[in-house]
Scaffold this active site. Structure first.
Site, mmCIF file in Angstrom:
data_model
loop_
_atom_site.group_PDB
_atom_site.id
_atom_site.type_symbol
_atom_site.label_atom_id
_atom_site.label_comp_id
_atom_site.label_asym_id
_atom_site.label_seq_id
_atom_site.Cartn_x
_atom_site.Cartn_y
_atom_site.Cartn_z
ATOM 1 C CB SER A 50 -0.934 -0.018 1.145
ATOM 2 O OG SER A 50 -1.850 -1.185 1.173
ATOM 3 C CG ASP A 88 -5.929 -6.338 2.561
ATOM 4 O OD1 ASP A 88 -6.817 -6.715 1.892
ATOM 5 O OD2 ASP A 88 -5.055 -5.388 2.255
#
Length: 428
Positions: A23, A311
């Site tokens: 990310s 996640d």
């Protein structure tokens, strides 16, 4: 490595250093590309998804020189506020982040940009984001199937207005895409309608923009973006808590794991794995430059809301297979829009280990037990592959993970690191 065989063992023991944050790598590359000057990025993840964002930035006009392996050094000379129209279709591969954030960048282009991806990516809806871009005056169109829009997407024209509303309940990346667009424009107000799922990932976007000198003021459910990105000169991407989570889980189930290079003060949403692991009964202590996770020999089921850390769902589900009682994971309906429908995939694959799993619209329940080895399928999803490996590492007998190469999306060295802590890993 299409297929991997694991042999279950009583405990793991060793030290790992997880890869750079996926990310963070995406966001740093995009922010640097929006600058007029040059930025040196350190510790950038070398994995398929990030390579897709590298490709996107280059096709829009950024010059990116990359050096190293696994942990890249990237020198980015940005395109500023004038990205060029790509000469070809932008292939985002399997990276939803690349495609969604790329839609925001494409709205800055004087010309037409076409973004697409693999079969999995083309099944993930982007209608709410495209509708938001259209409300700004941008021509944004996707492939329409039963009233919803999917990639490929075609985007032309620049925004004519300075305020936009977007729904936040499908993907936080829709909001992040508009925040990056606002930074490219120099000013934009983004109003989030309804619940904002995975808000900490939006916080990561805001933090990245602020490190590049952009002001982002939050007022309730709105974000006011002011100013264009300015190069900080040098920036280091942190290591990845999402990837660290699999080894946190291994240490919690059996043995002891030393995980280096992770920051307990990080804003990364998946740092929450430490809190959850402690709640389930494992010991986690801070050391200089990392953490140590030690099994106490017993895990207990928990009830946990993972709406902001989706996640982590496969990781927590893997631990739950060995916990006493029931683990309930709630408010994770947005997992159905990941690389695969992860709720359905977990509900289908975990029972192969002999574990009872119940699935609802936005929740999952796992009844812990004594998993036995099985042949399981990652379904091409990197997080599924690694979570199934966590179960297989301790399941009685042998486990075969199909489509094991999916880990290359975010953690190319996963199988080597798993073997290094004592798990017998064989490519078959």
């Amino acid at each position: 490595m299409k297929r991997v065989e694991l042999e279950g063992i009583p405990e793991v023991r060793g030290t790992v250093c997880p890869p750079p944050s996926k990310s963070g790598s995406h966001r740093a590359l995009i922010a640097a590309s929006l600058c007029d000057g040059s930025t040196e990025l350190w510790n950038v993840l070398d994995a398929e998804d990030v390579r897709a964002t590298l490709r996107l930035c280059r096709m829009l006009g950024a010059e990116v020189d990359v050096d190293g392996e696994e942990r890249l050094e990237a020198t980015v000379s940005g395109f500023g506020d004038s990205p060029r129209a790509p000469e070809d279709v932008v292939d985002c591969g399997n990276s939803g982040t690349t495609l969604r954030l790329g839609c925001g960048l494409a709205a800055l282009v004087e010309g037409t940009t076409i973004l697409t991806g693999d079969d999995s990516l083309r099944s993930r809806p982007v209608g709410d984001l495209l509708a938001a871009l259209r409300s700004l005056g941008v021509d944004a169109r996707g492939r329409v199937v039963r009233g919803e829009e999917y990639p490929p997407v075609v985007i032309s024209g620049r925004p004519l207005r300075e305020r936009v509303a977007v729904y936040g309940d499908v993907s936080s990346q829709f909001v992040s895409a508009l925040l990056f667009l606002g930074a490219g424009l120099g000013a934009l107000r983004v109003d989030v309608v309804g619940d904002l799922r995975s808000r900490p990932y939006v916080d990561m976007t805001v933090e990245t923009l602020e490190r590049f000198g952009v002001s982002v003021v939050r007022e309730g459910s709105s974000f006011e973006v002011e100013g264009r990105p300015r190069s900080p000169g040098k920036l280091r991407v942190e290591n990845d808590w999402s990837s660290a989570g699999y080894f946190v889980a291994l240490g919690a189930i059996g043995g002891e794991m030393r995980i280096e290079g992770v920051d307990l003060d990080s804003s990364h949403p998946d740092r929450r794995i430490v809190e959850i692991t402690r709640e389930m009964g494992a010991e986690v202590r801070r050391i200089d430059g990392g953490i140590v996770v030690r099994s106490t020999g017993r895990l207990e089921g928990v009830e946990v809301d993972l709406s902001d850390s989706p996640d982590l769902v496969p990781t927590v589900a893997a631990m739950a297979c060995f916990a006493e009682g029931v683990t309930r994971i709630e408010n994770v309906g947005h997992l159905r829009y990941k690389e695969v429908d992860r709720l359905r995939a977990l509900a289908a694959e975990l029972p192969k280990f002999g574990v009872e799993v119940r699935e609802g619209k936005d929740w999952l329940e796992i009844v812990g037990g004594e998993p036995v080895g099985a042949r399981v399928d990652s379904r091409g999803d990197h997080r599924m592959a690694m979570a199934l490996a966590v179960v297989g590492a301790f399941a009685r007998g042998k486990t075969v993970v199909e489509r094991a190469d999916a880990v290359s999306i975010s953690y190319p060295r996963f199988w080597e690191d798993l073997a290094s802590v004592g798990v017998p890993v064989h490519s078959v």
